[in-house]
Design a protein around this motif. Sequence first.
Motif, short mmCIF file in Angstrom:
data_model
loop_
_atom_site.label_atom_id
_atom_site.label_comp_id
_atom_site.label_asym_id
_atom_site.label_seq_id
_atom_site.Cartn_x
_atom_site.Cartn_y
_atom_site.Cartn_z
N SER A 289 -1.21 43.64 -72.59
CA SER A 289 -2.32 44.49 -72.71
C SER A 289 -3.48 44.01 -71.63
N TYR A 290 -3.41 42.75 -71.39
CA TYR A 290 -4.31 42.14 -69.98
C TYR A 290 -3.98 42.79 -68.93
N LYS A 291 -2.36 42.83 -68.62
CA LYS A 291 -1.74 43.42 -67.45
C LYS A 291 -2.35 44.98 -67.29
N GLN A 292 -2.04 45.48 -68.40
CA GLN A 292 -2.45 47.15 -68.38
C GLN A 292 -4.02 47.01 -68.17
N LYS A 293 -4.80 46.29 -68.46
CA LYS A 293 -6.09 46.18 -68.28
C LYS A 293 -6.38 46.23 -66.85
N ALA A 294 -5.91 45.18 -66.39
CA ALA A 294 -5.98 44.76 -65.02
C ALA A 294 -5.59 45.83 -64.07
N ASP A 295 -4.34 46.47 -64.24
CA ASP A 295 -3.86 47.59 -63.52
C ASP A 295 -4.83 48.61 -63.52
N LYS A 296 -5.44 48.93 -64.74
CA LYS A 296 -6.58 50.00 -64.90
C LYS A 296 -7.63 49.58 -63.98
N VAL A 297 -8.42 48.47 -64.05
CA VAL A 297 -9.33 47.84 -63.37
C VAL A 297 -8.99 47.97 -61.40
N TYR A 298 -7.77 47.47 -61.54
CA TYR A 298 -7.45 47.87 -59.99
C TYR A 298 -7.47 49.50 -59.71
N ALA A 299 -6.71 50.29 -60.41
CA ALA A 299 -6.93 51.57 -59.99
C ALA A 299 -8.23 52.21 -59.88
N GLU A 300 -9.18 51.65 -60.63
CA GLU A 300 -10.54 52.17 -60.77
C GLU A 300 -11.25 51.77 -59.42
N ILE A 301 -10.95 50.46 -59.06
CA ILE A 301 -11.60 49.79 -57.73
C ILE A 301 -11.07 50.79 -56.83
N VAL A 302 -9.62 50.78 -56.66
CA VAL A 302 -9.16 51.48 -55.41
C VAL A 302 -9.67 53.04 -55.48
N GLU A 303 -9.80 53.59 -56.59
CA GLU A 303 -10.30 54.95 -56.57
C GLU A 303 -11.71 54.84 -55.97
N ASP A 304 -12.61 53.93 -56.63
CA ASP A 304 -13.89 53.79 -56.05
C ASP A 304 -14.17 53.53 -54.86
N SER A 305 -13.10 52.94 -54.13
CA SER A 305 -13.28 52.56 -52.56
C SER A 305 -12.96 53.54 -52.12
N GLN A 306 -11.75 54.53 -52.30
CA GLN A 306 -11.50 55.74 -51.72
C GLN A 306 -12.62 56.67 -51.67
#
Length: 159
Positions: free
Chosen positions: A79-96
């Motif tokens: 669950s924490y891994k999925q949340k971390a992946d989601k946060v990572y994806a959001e950060i990448v998306e925000d950066s892009q």
Amino acid sequence: MNIDWSIIVPSTINFFIFYLILRKFVFNKTLAVINTRKEEVESAFKKARDEEERAKLLKQKYDEDVKRYRNDGLKLVESYKQKADKVYAEIVEDSQREVANIKERATKEIKREREKASKEIKQEIIDLSMKLAEKTLEKEINEESHRELIDKFIAKVGI
């Protein structure tokens, strides 16, 4: 060999009397002690078997709990891994998105600067053309009509 009944009979009677006395006072108490001890030993064995059974049940419950906790832990980690992946994806998306916004602003700024520079160059050309025309004609021309002529000329040339 002669059997002396006068000794055997009283000895046998004494033996039976002694046996009855022992039976009355010693054997019953001894048997009672032996039975009590036997019951204690059986009780101890029964208690040991019960404790062994209880220990087996506790071990089984412990094993099940460990397995459940391990599964819960794995689920929690996942669950924490999925949340971390989601946060990572959001950060990448925000950066892009931010990069795209910066790029867009830079493009607009470059376009504005280009238009500003183009206007300034046109103005310089007009001013130089007017000065050149004045010097060529040695007279002053109507500035507004001259500007209009130069603008048309520049539009045709494509500046």
